[in-house]
Design an enzyme around this catalytic site. Structure first.
Site, PDB file in Angstrom:
ATOM      1  N   LYS A 204     -13.912  -0.157  -4.057  1.00 11.36           N
ATOM      2  CA  LYS A 204     -15.009   0.161  -3.135  1.00 11.36           C
ATOM      3  C   LYS A 204     -16.083   0.969  -3.854  1.00 11.36           C
ATOM      4  CE  LYS A 204     -12.439  -0.148   1.229  1.00 11.36           C
ATOM      5  NZ  LYS A 204     -11.994   0.470   2.464  1.00 11.36           N
TER       6      LYS A 204
ATOM      7  N   GLU B 189       0.803  -1.229   0.000  1.00 14.65           N
ATOM      8  CA  GLU B 189       0.000   0.000   0.000  1.00 14.65           C
ATOM      9  C   GLU B 189       0.835   1.279   0.000  1.00 14.65           C
ATOM     10  OE1 GLU B 189      -3.776  -0.033   2.329  1.00 14.65           O
ATOM     11  OE2 GLU B 189      -3.053  -1.970   3.031  1.00 14.65           O
TER      12      GLU B 189
ATOM     13  N   HIS C 119       8.100 -26.435   4.816  1.00 19.16           N
ATOM     14  CA  HIS C 119       7.383 -27.630   4.347  1.00 19.16           C
ATOM     15  C   HIS C 119       6.787 -27.435   2.965  1.00 19.16           C
ATOM     16  CE1 HIS C 119       7.902 -29.597   8.229  1.00 19.16           C
ATOM     17  NE2 HIS C 119       7.793 -28.368   8.707  1.00 19.16           N
TER      18      HIS C 119
HETATM   19  C1  F6R Z   1      -6.192   1.728   3.842  1.00 14.66           C
HETATM   20  C2  F6R Z   1      -6.060   0.333   4.268  1.00 14.66           C
HETATM   21  C3  F6R Z   1      -7.114  -0.638   3.857  1.00 14.66           C
HETATM   22  C4  F6R Z   1      -8.381  -0.518   4.737  1.00 14.66           C
HETATM   23  C5  F6R Z   1      -9.429  -1.547   4.315  1.00 14.66           C
HETATM   24  C6  F6R Z   1     -10.630  -1.591   5.215  1.00 14.66           C
HETATM   25  O1  F6R Z   1      -5.237   2.536   4.490  1.00 14.66           O
HETATM   26  O2  F6R Z   1      -5.113  -0.002   4.883  1.00 14.66           O
HETATM   27  O3  F6R Z   1      -6.567  -1.924   3.951  1.00 14.66           O
HETATM   28  O4  F6R Z   1      -8.036  -0.705   6.083  1.00 14.66           O
HETATM   29  O5  F6R Z   1      -9.841  -1.269   3.000  1.00 14.66           O
HETATM   30  O6  F6R Z   1     -11.153  -0.320   5.438  1.00 14.66           O
HETATM   31  P1  F6R Z   1     -11.507   0.112   6.933  1.00 14.66           P
HETATM   32  O7  F6R Z   1     -10.214  -0.006   7.698  1.00 14.66           O
HETATM   33  O8  F6R Z   1     -11.975   1.514   6.831  1.00 14.66           O
HETATM   34  O9  F6R Z   1     -12.562  -0.832   7.401  1.00 14.66           O
END
Ligand code: F6R
Length: 351
Positions: free
Chosen positions: A345, A235, A251
């Site tokens: 998303k 990320e 393994h």
């Molecule tokens: C963004 C990140 C992502 C979010 C994931 C879930 O910085 O690390 O992995 O954590 O998309 O979103 P949340 O944490 O808001 O439930």
């Protein structure tokens, strides 16, 4: 060297990810305090579930590691929409979503609610905060406005505080103080002010430039840390990375190194060591390191610091976080935005 040029770092990291990583120690203390007087459900659970994705789910993995040596009940981390069938009235479910709008976590929360489980939500707001408040479930409110992965201590420490208060196990005040002080000290040694020649985080980032990082934990206890390294490299640095843990990798995955010849990407192995990895794992790491050295582009070994398990785990989380931001700076990649996550998303039409 760009990593020794403060002005260049600020220019290449406009979202201030490095500054957030440097606050890991402070956030650890603040996260611990955040759940000190939250009213808790009267439950003596037979199992703990943590539902959470990505940067919010990793807090659950660390909770599992921290409770494993002492707790008398299982901690199961769920990174999906559905909960296991055993969840019921005597299960404690932590619903963890930094944004509060992650659809998998919201679905898991609804299932937990329907099964009558004792629920605590950990979030900065969103639909999760609304649903939990409307249903009378306690909510740990974490500070808003951060990239979720940068809020890790805010997501982890309340869980530990609550399991401690419920008598399930966790960490003590003094272990938290030790971890926070250690992290503050390590930030001085590994942070941007410490020059490249004496800064192992900067040297490792330089060694990883153009390579595929392969991060191995020396025991299953440190699995979440290896995973955190991988996801932070994904990320923040926007690179592929792999993780695995001893002894399991001996393994299967180790055989994959037999096929490493010309044409493969450069592979750089990072071995995360810990003083409690156990004598047999230590021997496995030594033997495997020799085998990898002949095939890898490089092998770097780093040791956890501190005494308590929390300090040791977080010391290596800090190192990986710093390495991932330094690698982004070196490769002129902005560490903060995660456009593909946001796009997926958006296209799913949810949070
Ligand atoms: C963004 C990140 C992502 C979010 C994931 C879930 O910085 O690390 O992995 O954590 O998309 O979103 P949340 O944490 O808001 O439930």
């Amino acid at each position: 060297m760009v990593l020794d040029d403060r002005k260049e770092i600020v220019r290449l990291d406009p979202g201030g990810m490095l500054g957030l990583v440097q606050r890991l120690g402070t956030m650890t203390t603040d996260g611990w305090e955040a759940a000190s007087d939250l009213a808790l459900p009267p439950v003596s659970p037979s199992a703990v579930i943590v539902g959470g994705m990505g940067g919010s789910g990793i807090g659950g993995d660390l909770l599992r590691a921290l409770l494993a040596p002492t707790a008398a009940l299982p901690v199961v981390v769920v990174k999906d929409y559905r909960l296991p069938a055993f969840v019921g009235r005597d299960t404690l479910v932590f619903a963890c979503s930094y944004s509060g709008d992650t659809e998998e976590t919201l679905a898991a929360y609804q299932e937990a609610h329907a099964s009558g489980a004792a629920i605590v939500a950990v979030t900065s707001g969103g639909a999760l905060a609304d649903h939990a408040a409307a249903s009378g479930h306690p909510v740990v409110r974490v500070p808003p406005g951060l990239p979720p992965r940068a809020a890790l201590p805010y997501m982890l420490m309340p869980l530990l505080r609550i399991t401690g208060r419920l008598g399930i196990g966790g960490v003590t005040d003094s272990e938290v103080r030790e971890a926070a002080a250690l992290l503050d000290g390590l930030v001085v040694r590994w942070g941007p002010e410490a020059p490249s020649g004496v800064n192992p985080a900067k040297s490792l980032a330089a060694a990883l430039e153009g390579a595929l990082p392969v991060v191995y934990a020396s025991s299953s206890l440190f699995e979440p840390v290896a995973q955190r390294w991988k996801t932070q490299l994904n990320e923040n640095s926007k690179v592929f990375a792999c993780w695995n843990a001893f002894p399991e990798l001996n393994h299967n995955e180790t055989v994959g190194w037999e096929g490493v010849r010309g044409g493969h990407p450069r592979l750089h192995a990072v071995l995360l060591r810990d003083r409690d990895e156990g004598a047999r794992n230590a021997l496995r790491v030594e033997i495997t390191r020799e085998l990898l050295a002949r095939r890898a582009d490089g092998v770097t070994e780093v040791w956890s610091q501190g005494n308590g398990l929390l300090a040791r785990l977080l010391s290596l989380v800090l190192l990986g976080d710093l390495v991932s931001v330094y690698l982004a700076v070196l490769t002129r990649v902005d560490p903060t935005p995660v456009e593909i996550i946001a796009e997926i998303k958006r296209r799913l039409g949810g949070g």
